[in-house]
Scaffold this motif. Sequence first.
Motif, PDB file in Angstrom:
ATOM      1  N   LEU A   7       0.830  -1.206   0.000  1.00 44.12           N
ATOM      2  CA  LEU A   7       0.000   0.000   0.000  1.00 44.12           C
ATOM      3  C   LEU A   7       0.864   1.256   0.000  1.00 44.12           C
ATOM      4  N   LEU A   8       1.946   1.237   0.790  1.00 49.86           N
ATOM      5  CA  LEU A   8       2.850   2.387   0.819  1.00 49.86           C
ATOM      6  C   LEU A   8       3.524   2.578  -0.540  1.00 49.86           C
ATOM      7  N   GLN A   9       3.919   1.490  -1.173  1.00 51.70           N
ATOM      8  CA  GLN A   9       4.515   1.590  -2.507  1.00 51.70           C
ATOM      9  C   GLN A   9       3.510   2.144  -3.517  1.00 51.70           C
ATOM     10  N   LEU A  10       2.262   1.694  -3.397  1.00 47.95           N
ATOM     11  CA  LEU A  10       1.214   2.178  -4.290  1.00 47.95           C
ATOM     12  C   LEU A  10       0.991   3.676  -4.101  1.00 47.95           C
ATOM     13  N   ALA A  11       0.931   4.118  -2.836  1.00 48.42           N
ATOM     14  CA  ALA A  11       0.740   5.542  -2.556  1.00 48.42           C
ATOM     15  C   ALA A  11       1.914   6.370  -3.058  1.00 48.42           C
ATOM     16  N   ALA A  12       3.140   5.870  -2.861  1.00 48.69           N
ATOM     17  CA  ALA A  12       4.328   6.597  -3.331  1.00 48.69           C
ATOM     18  C   ALA A  12       4.343   6.695  -4.848  1.00 48.69           C
TER      19      ALA A  12
END
Length: 315
Positions: A7-12
């Motif tokens: 999820l963090l990678q997707l947001a970044a």
Amino acid sequence: MNALRRLLQLAATLFAASLLIFLAMQVLPGDPAEVLLGMNADPVAIAALRTEMGLDRPLPVQFASWLGGVLTGDFGLSATYDVPVTDLMLERAVVTVPLAIMGVALSLGIALPVGLIAAIRRGKGADRAAMGLALFGLSVPNMWLGLMLIYVFAVVLGLAPAGGFPGWDSGVGRAFGALIMPAIALAVPQAAILTRIVRTSVVEAMDEDYVTLARAKGRRLGPAVLYHALPNAWAPILTIVGLQFGFLVSGAVVIETVFSLPGLGRLLFQAVNQRDLMVVAGVVLVLVATVVIVNALCDGLAAWINPRQRTAATA
């Protein structure tokens, strides 16, 4: 923890994409206010429009304001149509999204059985015929195929409309009928690519020990491929399907033009010509987000379908 990291990678990724899109809008030649008012417009009127559009503010302030609106579903106001960009995109998405879904469904529906037959009969006539058809599909431009479909089924046979979209209010049957030929024109080249991926992935899985063991236990080749090789071959197949869905959503501008469909592709093309930056930025960001999210979902689905990856994740 793995899901949180994804999820963090997707947001970044989405943040980086939004920043790049915003910066790309700034380096385009010409002044949007001057383009809208005309080259001979009063400089006072141009300055007033720039202030109204917020173009006189510092770039970080403009980006923060635009991104904050995006996070709340507000993509700004279209300078050309004088309506919210969100409304424009929703109005066009009801054409493009069903068209892309139909294209992916047709592509997978063609590629999966043909690729499986080619893998099971590898090196034989059926394999060579399937790969020949795939090569032919790769060489056919979807614009030419769309024109041929219009000529045969609309002009000669009169079985389908030549173009246009009647709207979902006219009935689901008529709406889907207007999308069938564009979906076929989009799906055929993608099915050719996917057929080769299916064949290669299944052939690689067929050479694994678990398929050999299943065959040694007396299972026939077809069931061994379906129940043992195919589940372990889904990862690259679903990856390509995710990429194809993103391509069909974002790259349907040619087909939408050929068939006169009011979709997101035509909206983006018109916005670029009209220098409507808010619409361009909004549509591009939505297309990028669609590609990123669909590919993330396909990766997760591939991991869940694959028995070995699912067992490792559970452990």
